[in-house]
Design an enzyme around this catalytic site. Structure first.
Site, PDB file in Angstrom:
ATOM      1  CG  ASN A  42      -0.310  -0.190   2.507  1.00 37.11           C
ATOM      2  OD1 ASN A  42       0.466  -0.473   2.789  1.00 37.11           O
ATOM      3  ND2 ASN A  42      -0.717   0.534   3.495  1.00 37.11           N
ATOM      4  CB  ILE A  43       1.815   3.492  -2.342  1.00 35.35           C
ATOM      5  CG1 ILE A  43       2.573   2.161  -3.130  1.00 35.35           C
ATOM      6  CG2 ILE A  43       2.614   4.847  -2.574  1.00 35.35           C
ATOM      7  CD1 ILE A  43       3.919   2.086  -2.072  1.00 35.35           C
ATOM      8  CD  GLU A  44      -1.483   4.765   4.166  1.00 38.47           C
ATOM      9  OE1 GLU A  44      -0.862   5.876   5.065  1.00 38.47           O
ATOM     10  OE2 GLU A  44      -2.111   4.152   4.850  1.00 38.47           O
ATOM     11  CB  CYS A  53      -5.078  -1.323  -1.682  1.00 35.02           C
ATOM     12  SG  CYS A  53      -6.499  -0.403  -0.731  1.00 35.02           S
ATOM     13  CD  GLU A  55      -5.612  -5.730  -1.280  1.00 33.69           C
ATOM     14  OE1 GLU A  55      -4.775  -4.809  -0.960  1.00 33.69           O
ATOM     15  OE2 GLU A  55      -6.763  -5.965  -0.497  1.00 33.69           O
ATOM     16  CB  CYS A  88     -10.745  -2.007   0.749  1.00 33.55           C
ATOM     17  SG  CYS A  88      -9.988  -1.379  -0.831  1.00 33.55           S
ATOM     18  CB  CYS A  91      -8.968  -4.402  -3.191  1.00 31.83           C
ATOM     19  SG  CYS A  91      -7.756  -2.936  -2.806  1.00 31.83           S
TER      20      CYS A  91
HETATM   21  N1  THU Z   1      -5.399  -1.080   2.479  1.00 35.83           N
HETATM   22  C1  THU Z   1      -4.929  -1.971   1.626  1.00 35.83           C
HETATM   23  O1  THU Z   1      -3.716  -1.766   1.262  1.00 35.83           O
HETATM   24  N2  THU Z   1      -5.695  -3.107   1.086  1.00 35.83           N
HETATM   25  C2  THU Z   1      -6.996  -3.172   1.568  1.00 35.83           C
HETATM   26  O2  THU Z   1      -7.683  -3.824   1.135  1.00 35.83           O
HETATM   27  C3  THU Z   1      -7.471  -2.568   2.696  1.00 35.83           C
HETATM   28  C4  THU Z   1      -6.808  -1.105   2.875  1.00 35.83           C
HETATM   29  C5  THU Z   1      -4.696  -0.244   2.723  1.00 35.83           C
HETATM   30  C6  THU Z   1      -5.009   1.417   2.298  1.00 35.83           C
HETATM   31  C7  THU Z   1      -4.413   2.139   3.394  1.00 35.83           C
HETATM   32  O3  THU Z   1      -3.241   2.475   3.069  1.00 35.83           O
HETATM   33  C8  THU Z   1      -4.298   1.354   4.844  1.00 35.83           C
HETATM   34  O4  THU Z   1      -4.501   0.138   4.237  1.00 35.83           O
HETATM   35  C9  THU Z   1      -5.275   1.796   5.703  1.00 35.83           C
HETATM   36  O5  THU Z   1      -6.597   1.737   5.167  1.00 35.83           O
END
Ligand code: THU
Length: 132
Positions: A42-44, A53, A55, A88, A91
């Site tokens: 995950n790259i915010e 996300c 995946e 999520c 995804c």
């Molecule tokens: N996140 C994912 O990478 N995959 C998911 O299916 C759920 C959420 C990440 C997004 C964000 O960077 C962090 O988790 C919190 O939501």
């Protein structure tokens, strides 16, 4: 490669997560039928909405390199949360189009794993077929 080994690869990917806002780290590894592995984390982003996300990062990497759903054997997705996290909603929508319906989706956290399919995670989904 066993499911547990693919989970270990996803944990390696998790180390590259960029998550200064949530501090929730996700890693994923797509295994292709020819043995090629694609990693994602995950790259915010400060805008929050531009976050990608783990995946989706991994499956987009596979597609960006020319692989398609029929070439994918499995995907492992892990996080450093306190329980197994399901993908999520965004995804799930992406995986429903980019994976075959019975492709194993191996979810993991610490030493617990659970294998599901996108058909189970997102039944009666909207997709390409609806637009024809
Ligand atoms: N996140 C994912 O990478 N995959 C998911 O299916 C759920 C959420 C990440 C997004 C964000 O960077 C962090 O988790 C919190 O939501």
């Amino acid at each position: 490669m066993r499911e547990s080994e693919l989970i270990q690869e996803a944990f390696k990917a998790m180390k590259n997560a960029y998550a200064p806002y949530s501090n929730f780290h996700v890693g994923a590894c797509v295994k292709c039928k020819d043995g090629t592995l694609f990693y994602g984390a995950n790259i915010e982003n400060a805008s929050y909405g531009a976050t990608n996300c783990g995946e989706r990062s991994a499956i987009f990497a596979a597609y960006s390199n020319g692989y398609r759903k029929q070439d994918i054997e499995a995907i492992a997705i892990v996080s450093d949360g306190h329980r197994i996290a399901g993908p999520c909603g965004i995804c799930r929508q992406v995986l429903s189009e980019l994976l075959e319906e019975d492709t194993p989706i191996i979810l993991g956290v610490k030493d617990e794993t659970k294998t599901m399919t996108i058909k189970e995670l997102l039944p009666f989904s909207f997709g390409l077929e609806d637009l024809k």
